[in-house]
Design a protein around this motif. Structure first.
Motif, short mmCIF file in Angstrom:
data_model
loop_
_atom_site.label_atom_id
_atom_site.label_comp_id
_atom_site.label_asym_id
_atom_site.label_seq_id
_atom_site.Cartn_x
_atom_site.Cartn_y
_atom_site.Cartn_z
N ARG A 107 26.10 26.34 -17.15
CA ARG A 107 25.08 26.59 -18.18
C ARG A 107 23.98 25.54 -18.14
NH1 ARG A 107 26.80 26.51 -24.36
NH2 ARG A 107 26.67 24.28 -23.96
N ASP A 108 24.35 24.28 -17.91
CA ASP A 108 23.35 23.22 -17.86
C ASP A 108 22.34 23.46 -16.76
OD1 ASP A 108 24.52 21.95 -20.00
OD2 ASP A 108 25.53 20.42 -18.79
N VAL A 109 22.80 23.92 -15.62
CA VAL A 109 21.89 24.20 -14.50
C VAL A 109 21.00 25.39 -14.83
CG1 VAL A 109 21.76 24.98 -12.10
CG2 VAL A 109 23.34 23.15 -12.73
N VAL A 110 21.58 26.45 -15.39
CA VAL A 110 20.79 27.62 -15.77
C VAL A 110 19.72 27.22 -16.78
CG1 VAL A 110 20.84 29.87 -16.91
CG2 VAL A 110 22.64 29.25 -15.28
N TRP A 111 20.09 26.43 -17.77
CA TRP A 111 19.13 26.00 -18.77
C TRP A 111 18.03 25.14 -18.14
CZ3 TRP A 111 16.95 27.29 -22.92
CH2 TRP A 111 16.27 26.38 -23.74
N GLU A 112 18.40 24.25 -17.24
CA GLU A 112 17.40 23.40 -16.59
C GLU A 112 16.41 24.23 -15.81
OE1 GLU A 112 15.40 19.97 -15.96
OE2 GLU A 112 17.17 20.23 -17.24
N LEU A 113 16.89 25.30 -15.17
CA LEU A 113 15.99 26.18 -14.41
C LEU A 113 15.02 26.93 -15.32
CD1 LEU A 113 18.45 27.82 -11.84
CD2 LEU A 113 16.52 26.32 -11.28
N ASN A 114 15.42 27.18 -16.57
CA ASN A 114 14.65 28.07 -17.43
C ASN A 114 13.99 27.41 -18.64
OD1 ASN A 114 15.19 31.09 -16.54
ND2 ASN A 114 17.10 29.98 -16.26
N ARG A 115 14.29 26.18 -18.92
CA ARG A 115 13.86 25.60 -20.20
C ARG A 115 12.36 25.37 -20.29
NH1 ARG A 115 13.20 20.01 -20.40
NH2 ARG A 115 13.65 18.89 -18.47
N GLN A 116 11.64 25.39 -19.15
CA GLN A 116 10.19 25.26 -19.21
C GLN A 116 9.49 26.59 -19.48
OE1 GLN A 116 8.73 22.31 -19.24
NE2 GLN A 116 10.70 21.30 -18.91
N ALA A 117 10.24 27.67 -19.48
CA ALA A 117 9.65 28.98 -19.81
C ALA A 117 9.38 29.04 -21.31
CB ALA A 117 10.59 30.11 -19.40
N ASP A 118 8.43 29.87 -21.71
CA ASP A 118 8.09 30.01 -23.13
C ASP A 118 9.30 30.57 -23.88
OD1 ASP A 118 5.69 29.31 -22.05
OD2 ASP A 118 4.59 31.06 -22.78
N MET A 119 9.64 29.94 -24.98
CA MET A 119 10.74 30.43 -25.80
C MET A 119 10.25 31.56 -26.71
SD MET A 119 13.48 28.88 -24.93
CE MET A 119 12.98 28.52 -23.23
N PRO A 120 11.09 32.56 -26.97
CA PRO A 120 10.66 33.66 -27.84
C PRO A 120 10.53 33.24 -29.30
CG PRO A 120 12.96 33.89 -27.27
CD PRO A 120 12.45 32.74 -26.45
N ASP A 121 9.66 33.94 -30.02
CA ASP A 121 9.59 33.77 -31.47
C ASP A 121 10.84 34.35 -32.13
OD1 ASP A 121 6.84 32.62 -31.81
OD2 ASP A 121 6.31 34.48 -30.79
N LEU A 122 11.42 35.33 -31.47
CA LEU A 122 12.65 35.95 -31.97
C LEU A 122 13.47 36.45 -30.78
CD1 LEU A 122 14.35 36.96 -34.40
CD2 LEU A 122 13.09 39.12 -34.22
N ALA A 123 14.70 35.96 -30.67
CA ALA A 123 15.61 36.44 -29.64
C ALA A 123 16.64 37.35 -30.30
CB ALA A 123 16.31 35.27 -28.94
N VAL A 124 16.59 38.63 -29.96
CA VAL A 124 17.55 39.60 -30.49
C VAL A 124 18.68 39.77 -29.49
CG1 VAL A 124 17.90 41.99 -31.23
CG2 VAL A 124 15.72 40.83 -31.73
N ILE A 125 19.90 39.61 -29.94
CA ILE A 125 21.06 39.81 -29.08
C ILE A 125 21.91 40.92 -29.69
CG2 ILE A 125 23.15 38.79 -28.13
CD1 ILE A 125 21.69 36.15 -27.93
N ILE A 126 22.02 42.01 -28.93
CA ILE A 126 22.79 43.17 -29.36
C ILE A 126 24.16 43.10 -28.70
CG2 ILE A 126 22.88 45.68 -29.47
CD1 ILE A 126 19.81 45.64 -28.98
N ASN A 127 25.20 43.21 -29.50
CA ASN A 127 26.55 43.17 -28.95
C ASN A 127 27.34 44.33 -29.52
OD1 ASN A 127 28.69 42.07 -27.39
ND2 ASN A 127 28.00 40.00 -27.87
N ALA A 128 28.54 44.50 -29.05
CA ALA A 128 29.41 45.58 -29.54
C ALA A 128 30.83 45.28 -29.10
CB ALA A 128 28.95 46.94 -29.01
N ARG A 129 31.76 46.03 -29.64
CA ARG A 129 33.14 45.88 -29.21
C ARG A 129 33.25 46.27 -27.73
NH1 ARG A 129 34.31 49.08 -33.69
NH2 ARG A 129 35.16 50.63 -32.25
N ALA A 130 34.03 45.52 -27.01
CA ALA A 130 34.15 45.76 -25.57
C ALA A 130 34.67 47.16 -25.26
CB ALA A 130 35.05 44.71 -24.94
N ASP A 131 35.58 47.67 -26.09
CA ASP A 131 36.12 49.00 -25.82
C ASP A 131 35.06 50.08 -25.98
OD1 ASP A 131 36.18 48.45 -28.63
OD2 ASP A 131 37.52 50.15 -28.93
N GLU A 132 34.14 49.90 -26.93
CA GLU A 132 33.06 50.87 -27.11
C GLU A 132 32.09 50.83 -25.92
OE1 GLU A 132 32.52 53.24 -29.30
OE2 GLU A 132 34.42 52.79 -30.29
#
Length: 203
Positions: A107-132
């Motif tokens: 995760r630290d490497v992924v973040w380092e690769l991406n942290r200079q990108a513009d951060m969103p004003d709102l990050a929506v994360i949609i999830n659900a039960r794995a079985d569904e």
């Protein structure tokens, strides 16, 4: 309400792309200027990443996705924001914090690769039960190796909860929505409601 950057992420099969399209249409119906986009983008490097999930793995894929992201932000996202549009992006950094980490990059490497990108004003994360989600994937078929891996859906769902916690910890506003028993249109309306929240106006 203008010039806002909204990203929508979630496990494969959760209905994320359908929700993103519905959010764009709802905003347009209200007369709001909106720009719908996606990652990987439709640029040549984005198409390489999109079509190369079988060939590129680990650090190679992480770098491809990050390179496409920086180009996408410079050539599409920022110009749309400058025009005062609400940018709705199907997949962004949260997906990298999940898929590239599941692919063996820390995760630290992924973040380092991406942290200079513009951060969103709102990050929506949609999830659900794995079985569904598994039921939906069985109906439509997997779109990538991430969706074909045994136990992949369970790992993805758990990883998106962790990605949400991480993004909130670094100061990104996150809204988490559960689509286990909720249709895409209702989820999209919840996203639009979150975009209209008073705290968003100052961002």
């Amino acid at each position: 309400m203008s010039g806002k950057f909204v990203t929508i992420d979630g496990p494969g099969g959760v209905g994320k792309s359908t929700v993103a399209e519905a959010v764009v249409e709802l905003l347009r119906t209200e007369g709001r200027p909106v720009f719908g986009t996606r990652e990987p983008s439709d640029s040549p490097i984005g198409q390489l990443a999109r079509r190369g999930t079988e060939e590129y793995r680990g650090m190679a894929m992480a770098c491809l996705i990050a390179a496409d992201r920086y180009r996408h932000v410079e050539h599409e996202v920022r110009p749309a924001l400058a025009r005062g549009e609400i940018v709705v992006c199907d997949r962004y950094i949260a997906s990298s914090l999940v898929l590239q980490v599941l692919d063996g990059v820390t995760r630290d490497v992924v973040w380092e690769l991406n942290r200079q990108a513009d951060m969103p004003d709102l990050a929506v994360i949609i999830n659900a039960r794995a079985d569904e989600i598994t039921k939906r994937l069985d109906q439509r078929g997997p779109h990538s190796r991430y969706e074909r891996e045994p136990g992949g859906t369970e790992r993805e769902c758990a990883a998106y909860y962790e990605a949400a916690r991480f993004l909130m910890a670094v100061g990104v506003p996150v809204v988490q929505l559960d689509a286990s028993t909720t249709g895409a249109q209702d989820v999209a309306r919840a996203v639009v409601a979150a975009i209209k929240e008073p705290w968003m106006r100052g961002r």
